[in-house]
Design a protein around this motif. Structure first.
Motif, PDB file in Angstrom:
ATOM      1  N   PHE A   1      40.826  47.943  54.169  1.00 56.07           N
ATOM      2  CA  PHE A   1      40.557  47.376  52.837  1.00 56.07           C
ATOM      3  C   PHE A   1      41.422  48.024  51.762  1.00 56.07           C
TER       4      PHE A   1
ATOM      5  N   CYS B   1      29.375  45.353  50.557  1.00 53.51           N
ATOM      6  CA  CYS B   1      29.929  44.522  49.478  1.00 53.51           C
ATOM      7  C   CYS B   1      29.052  43.297  49.241  1.00 53.51           C
TER       8      CYS B   1
ATOM      9  N   TYR C   1      37.046  37.674  49.033  1.00 51.29           N
ATOM     10  CA  TYR C   1      37.336  39.052  49.431  1.00 51.29           C
ATOM     11  C   TYR C   1      36.502  39.446  50.645  1.00 51.29           C
TER      12      TYR C   1
ATOM     13  N   THR D   1      40.713  44.670  46.232  1.00 52.37           N
ATOM     14  CA  THR D   1      39.567  45.577  46.247  1.00 52.37           C
ATOM     15  C   THR D   1      39.180  45.975  44.835  1.00 52.37           C
TER      16      THR D   1
END
Length: 262
Positions: free
Chosen positions: A226, A150, A211, A233
């Motif tokens: 998650f 991410c 996040y 998400t």
């Protein structure tokens, strides 16, 4: 997808440049690449000393503050270093942009990849510290890989956007540095999000870094998958796709003019 295919076909060049960039960054100093690890480690120790020893911060939700803190600090180091490196990638490789027929799309990726080398070391350090304070590990810990991806994708998308603007105005680099400084304090890294009202917390969650930081803590502290946070998400990946599309679009439009303005 076309971009990722190009990056894959140039993987050999990318890793070669990333390795050389990492080595040359501290060339000439006695400790060499050790500085890449010493500097962020000193920052972690300073923040820990100020908040744990100076302000006598108590454990957060029965978790030792040092563990809770570095779970947020380590991903932030990766994100900020990758964005700053990617932002200056075109300027740092001016000699390639101006004189060689070269696929300059890979330059921001090289800088982000360099930051991941240091991040890998600190992820190992994070697990060592967790073991030292007798924290139990579960399968949730494998999510560190997911959240590292991410960070990588978010930093790369932002780097395409900012690096394409720096050749036209060096001030962009300074603006990015200031925004990252604000971002550090606007992300619950050294402070607990529970102090915020529900309305403020909702606003703070619009920060994509929230996040990621929360994700590292979910993986090691809170033991949450998650997909158990579906709205967060979904929002993160929609935001990343928009940032990536915008960054790639601007990069493609401005790329023909890089050599002229550098």
């Amino acid at each position: 997808m076309r971009l990722f295919k190009e990056l894959y076909h140039n993987k050999g060049t990318i890793f070669s440049f990333a390795k050389n960039d990492f080595k040359n960054r501290y060339a000439g100093s006695y400790l060499g690449i050790a500085w890449a690890f010493i500097q962020p480690l000193m920052q972690i120790l300073i923040f820990w000393f100020v908040f744990q020893v100076g302000f006598r911060t108590t454990p957060v939700e029965d978790v030792p503050y040092i563990v809770w803190f570095i779970c947020g600090m380590i991903p932030w180091f990766f994100l900020s270093e990758a964005i700053m490196g990617g932002t200056m990638s075109i300027v740092d490789y001016t000699y390639i942009v101006k004189k060689v027929v070269f696929n300059i799309k890979i330059l921001p990726l090289i800088k982000v990849l360099v930051s991941s080398f240091v991040h890998l070391f600190f992820v190992v350090l994070l697990f060592v510290i967790c073991a030292l304070v007798n924290m139990s590990f579960t399968l949730h810990a494998v999510q560190i890989i997911y959240y590292s991806i991410c960070i990588f994708v978010l930093a790369l998308g932002l780097s395409y956007l900012t690096s394409s603007l720096v050749p036209f105005s060096k001030d962009v680099g300074q603006v990015v540095s200031i925004v990252l400084n604000f971002g550090f304090w606007l992300t619950p890294i050294v402070w607990n999000q529970n102090i915020l009202s529900p309305t403020l917390l909702t606003i703070f969650k619009f920060n994509p870094a929230y996040y990621i930081v929360q994700g590292y803590r979910d993986a090691l502290v809170y033991k949450v998958w998650f997909w158990e946070r579906p709205l967060s998400t979904l929002y993160f990946w929609v935001a990343v796709i928009i940032i990536f599309f915008l960054g790639k679009f601007i990069f493609k439009r401005l790329k023909p003019h890089f050599a002229d303005v550098l």
